[in-house]
Design a protein around this motif. Structure first.
Motif, PDB file in Angstrom:
ATOM      1  N   THR A   1       0.619  -1.493  -0.136  1.00 51.38           N
ATOM      2  CA  THR A   1      -0.299   0.121  -0.215  1.00 51.38           C
ATOM      3  C   THR A   1       0.745   1.802   0.084  1.00 51.38           C
ATOM      4  OG1 THR A   1      -1.554  -1.410   1.018  1.00 51.38           O
ATOM      5  CG2 THR A   1      -2.300   1.260   1.707  1.00 51.38           C
ATOM      6  N   LEU A   2       2.209   1.347   0.494  1.00 49.32           N
ATOM      7  CA  LEU A   2       2.700   2.011   0.782  1.00 49.32           C
ATOM      8  C   LEU A   2       3.366   2.825  -0.256  1.00 49.32           C
ATOM      9  CD1 LEU A   2       4.273   1.677   4.354  1.00 49.32           C
ATOM     10  CD2 LEU A   2       3.293   3.506   4.077  1.00 49.32           C
ATOM     11  N   ASN A   3       3.654   1.525  -0.916  1.00 50.43           N
ATOM     12  CA  ASN A   3       4.923   1.951  -2.144  1.00 50.43           C
ATOM     13  C   ASN A   3       3.542   2.129  -3.116  1.00 50.43           C
ATOM     14  OD1 ASN A   3       6.973   0.494  -1.124  1.00 50.43           O
ATOM     15  ND2 ASN A   3       6.446  -1.196  -1.735  1.00 50.43           N
ATOM     16  N   GLU A   4       2.633   1.713  -3.313  1.00 45.24           N
ATOM     17  CA  GLU A   4       1.897   2.107  -4.430  1.00 45.24           C
ATOM     18  C   GLU A   4       1.052   3.581  -3.920  1.00 45.24           C
ATOM     19  OE1 GLU A   4      -1.299  -0.244  -4.698  1.00 45.24           O
ATOM     20  OE2 GLU A   4      -0.381  -2.351  -5.482  1.00 45.24           O
ATOM     21  N   ALA A   5       1.157   3.745  -3.125  1.00 45.88           N
ATOM     22  CA  ALA A   5       1.072   4.962  -3.008  1.00 45.88           C
ATOM     23  C   ALA A   5       1.563   6.087  -2.532  1.00 45.88           C
ATOM     24  CB  ALA A   5       0.510   5.462  -1.016  1.00 45.88           C
ATOM     25  N   GLU A   6       2.874   5.459  -3.250  1.00 46.42           N
ATOM     26  CA  GLU A   6       4.297   6.644  -3.061  1.00 46.42           C
ATOM     27  C   GLU A   6       4.107   6.386  -5.271  1.00 46.42           C
ATOM     28  OE1 GLU A   6       8.676   8.503  -2.528  1.00 46.42           O
ATOM     29  OE2 GLU A   6       7.238   6.486  -1.145  1.00 46.42           O
ATOM     30  N   LEU A   7       3.924   5.286  -5.403  1.00 42.49           N
ATOM     31  CA  LEU A   7       3.595   5.267  -7.323  1.00 42.49           C
ATOM     32  C   LEU A   7       2.783   6.124  -7.511  1.00 42.49           C
ATOM     33  CD1 LEU A   7       5.194   1.873  -7.453  1.00 42.49           C
ATOM     34  CD2 LEU A   7       6.220   3.818  -7.948  1.00 42.49           C
ATOM     35  N   LEU A   8       1.370   6.299  -7.759  1.00 40.78           N
ATOM     36  CA  LEU A   8       1.434   7.227  -7.654  1.00 40.78           C
ATOM     37  C   LEU A   8       0.424   8.277  -7.541  1.00 40.78           C
ATOM     38  CD1 LEU A   8      -2.295   4.375  -6.971  1.00 40.78           C
ATOM     39  CD2 LEU A   8      -1.777   5.082  -9.051  1.00 40.78           C
ATOM     40  N   GLY A   9       1.590   9.033  -6.860  1.00 37.34           N
ATOM     41  CA  GLY A   9       1.872  10.406  -5.554  1.00 37.34           C
ATOM     42  C   GLY A   9       0.988  11.103  -4.937  1.00 37.34           C
ATOM     43  N   VAL A  10       0.068   9.759  -4.730  1.00 44.85           N
ATOM     44  CA  VAL A  10      -0.322  10.346  -3.324  1.00 44.85           C
ATOM     45  C   VAL A  10      -0.092  10.366  -1.728  1.00 44.85           C
ATOM     46  CG1 VAL A  10      -2.376   9.195  -1.481  1.00 44.85           C
ATOM     47  CG2 VAL A  10      -1.906   8.452  -4.236  1.00 44.85           C
ATOM     48  N   THR A  11       1.309   9.724  -2.597  1.00 47.64           N
ATOM     49  CA  THR A  11       2.817  10.479  -1.071  1.00 47.64           C
ATOM     50  C   THR A  11       4.327  10.959  -1.829  1.00 47.64           C
ATOM     51  OG1 THR A  11       3.127   8.229  -0.764  1.00 47.64           O
ATOM     52  CG2 THR A  11       1.825   8.852   0.927  1.00 47.64           C
TER      53      THR A  11
END
Length: 262
Positions: free
Chosen positions: A43-53
């Protein structure tokens, strides 16, 4: 994020203390690989890939997007699905407005060069990018994308159903520079040779020197299941296998003979 980090422990219990400089002790056992920890990591990795984080913090547009999920979930709000959907739409619009200045505007043009290349000085609009990906090959990427036109790439566009005039019109409409003569010659040359040879599927054939007899077979409705088509004045091709073709013609009252491959 704090909850996800809590769900993703950095080391298993009972590990040795960190080194004096704060780094993890290399002799520590690896972090636990249970499903909950892996889901948190994903979840953390995908959030960063999507630019949410970004770098472990929620981005401004990510925070605006998440704000649409902060309402309507408390007591008395569980059935307010329409209000929740509207809030999420507004949150998505706010996030898009915050994100827009950070993204380059898609372009509707390229720069054609005399060396059979095209330069896209930025990201292209999706229809243009898709069409150009068929007509040319990507040679390099970076701040600008370089496409190269080759006989194979032009043939690929012709195979996709485009004509030479379609390709000329497409390039003229989307290039800020005139279409170079070498590129125009390449398209015309490939189009002139394209399709001279035709490839198709045929399971069997019927050969007969009597063209009238073949015309009679083609006109007979009972031959529809054999899916016959004329390849030459004295040759018919069939989608049926040789055995089925032989039986079908005999059932129609003809007396065909099987022919060997030699």
């Amino acid at each position: 994020l704090s909850r996800l980090r809590w769900e993703r422990p950095s080391a298993s219990r009972g590990s040795r203390p960190a080194t004096p400089d704060g780094a993890a002790n290399p002799s520590d056992p690896p972090p636990p690989q249970d499903l909950r920890s892996r889901i948190a990591q994903w979840t953390l990795n995908e959030a960063e890939l999507l630019g949410v984080t970004g770098r472990g913090a929620v981005s401004s547009h990510g925070r605006a997007l998440l704000s649409g999920h902060d309402h309507g979930h408390g007591p008395g709000h569980g059935s307010d699905s329409e209000g929740t959907a509207a809030e999420q739409s507004l949150a998505a619009a706010r996030a898009a407005r915050l994100l827009a200045p950070l993204l380059p505007e898609p372009l509707d043009h390229v720069l054609l060069q005399a060396d059979l290349t095209a330069v896209a000085p930025g990201p292209l609009e999706r229809p243009l990018a898709d069409a150009l990906a068929v007509l040319a090959d990507v040679e390099s990427k970076g701040g600008a994308t370089v496409y190269r036109f080759t006989p194979g790439s032009v043939r690929r566009a012709l195979d996709a159903g485009q004509s030479a005039s379609d390709l000329h019109a497409f390039l003229a409409a989307h290039s800020r520079t005139p279409v170079p003569q070498p590129l125009a010659y390449l398209i015309d040359d490939v189009a002139r040779k394209h399709g001279h040879l035709r490839i198709g599927a045929a399971s069997a054939y019927v050969r007969c020197d009597d063209e009238a007899l073949l015309n009679e077979i083609l006109a007979d409705k009972r031959a529809q299941s054999l899916r016959l088509r004329r390849l030459a004045p004295t040759v018919l091709a069939a989608q049926a296998d040789p055995g089925t073709l032989l039986d079908g013609l005999r059932a129609m009252g003809f007396a065909p003979a099987a022919e060997s491959a030699e």
